[in-house]
Design an enzyme around this catalytic site. Structure first.
Site, short mmCIF file in Angstrom:
data_model
loop_
_atom_site.label_atom_id
_atom_site.label_comp_id
_atom_site.label_asym_id
_atom_site.label_seq_id
_atom_site.Cartn_x
_atom_site.Cartn_y
_atom_site.Cartn_z
N ARG A 14 8.40 -8.55 -17.83
CA ARG A 14 8.71 -7.16 -17.63
C ARG A 14 10.48 -7.03 -17.74
O ARG A 14 10.75 -5.80 -17.29
CB ARG A 14 8.01 -6.87 -16.08
N THR A 170 -2.45 8.74 -1.06
CA THR A 170 -2.82 9.84 -0.56
C THR A 170 -4.31 10.24 -0.82
O THR A 170 -4.70 10.23 -1.82
CB THR A 170 -1.89 10.98 -0.70
N HIS A 191 8.38 3.37 -11.64
CA HIS A 191 8.13 2.87 -13.01
C HIS A 191 8.52 1.53 -13.29
O HIS A 191 8.14 0.83 -14.05
CB HIS A 191 8.62 4.02 -14.02
N ASP A 195 3.36 0.23 -14.83
CA ASP A 195 3.28 1.17 -15.92
C ASP A 195 1.95 1.89 -15.71
O ASP A 195 1.20 1.64 -14.86
CB ASP A 195 3.53 0.60 -17.22
#
Length: 218
Positions: A14, A170, A191, A195
């Site tokens: 990543r 939430t 981000h 992803d």
């Protein structure tokens, strides 16, 4: 003792994505979905357990399965992964119309976590402080509940949000329709850490945990 493991940037798949969304295009995103909680509520009701602690445990269980939702970044921008992250969640004071934020150590045993969370909620229900505990660790992620409102979208606008990597969740009001009960569920994440694929997997796994509640609620 909870520890975090430094990420080896030379081998991290990543790396390019992380550097892009951390440095070149700092970016957080949110998504709101509708979860089916029919079986979950039935299982909780049948055992006499409390719904909110069960929701918190289910979320924490899925979060702790995946490294992307346990990412930490130090002041120099070096990423690492916590071994475990603990849920921080709100408790409403109806008399003052304010809330306190408490945290509970995550335990893979639902009964043990449930009893810990129930005690915390009872203890701090009348708190006049927003953060009544003095021992909040670094490795906590946030959950809040708005049981009075059904929503189709929920966004947090955090000024230093580009430096916040752990997820924020939430929960909304239950809605009954055609014999099923659903609940809005919002996710906010950096981000650079995750992803859409990762968020979708988390949501789908959480749905599975809710659907299989009769297997773990006891």
């Amino acid at each position: 003792m909870t520890e975090k493991r430094p990420i080896d940037m030379s081998t991290w798949a990543r790396r390019e994505t992380f550097e892009h969304y951390r440095g070149r295009v700092p970016c957080t995103y949110s998504a709101t979905v509708e979860l089916d909680v029919t079986e979950f509520l039935a299982a909780v009701k049948a055992t006499g357990r409390k719904v909110y602690p069960a929701q918190v445990w289910a979320i924490a269980t899925v979060v702790n399965r995946h490294e992307e939702f346990r990412v930490s970044v130090d002041e120099e921008g070096n990423p690492s992964v916590w071994d475990v992250v603990h849920p921080s969640f709100t408790v409403f004071n109806p008399e003052r119309e304010t809330f306190a934020t408490v945290w509970a150590a995550y335990d893979p045993s639902f009964p043990l976590f449930h009893d810990q969370a129930v005690e915390l909620l009872a203890t701090h229900r009348t708190s006049v402080n927003m953060f009544p505990q003095s021992d909040t660790p670094e490795n906590v992620f946030d959950i809040s509940s708005i049981p009075w409102m059904r929503f189709t979208g929920f966004d947090l606008h955090i000024k230093p949000g580009y430096d916040h990597y752990l997820p924020i969740f939430t929960l909304g009001q239950f809605t009954e329709r055609d014999g099923r009960t659903t609940m809005p569920f919002a996710v906010q994440i950096h981000h650079a850490a995750a992803d859409g694929f990762h968020t979708a997997r988390l949501v789908n796994e959480l749905q599975e945990v809710f659907a299989s509640a009769s297997e773990w609620v006891s």
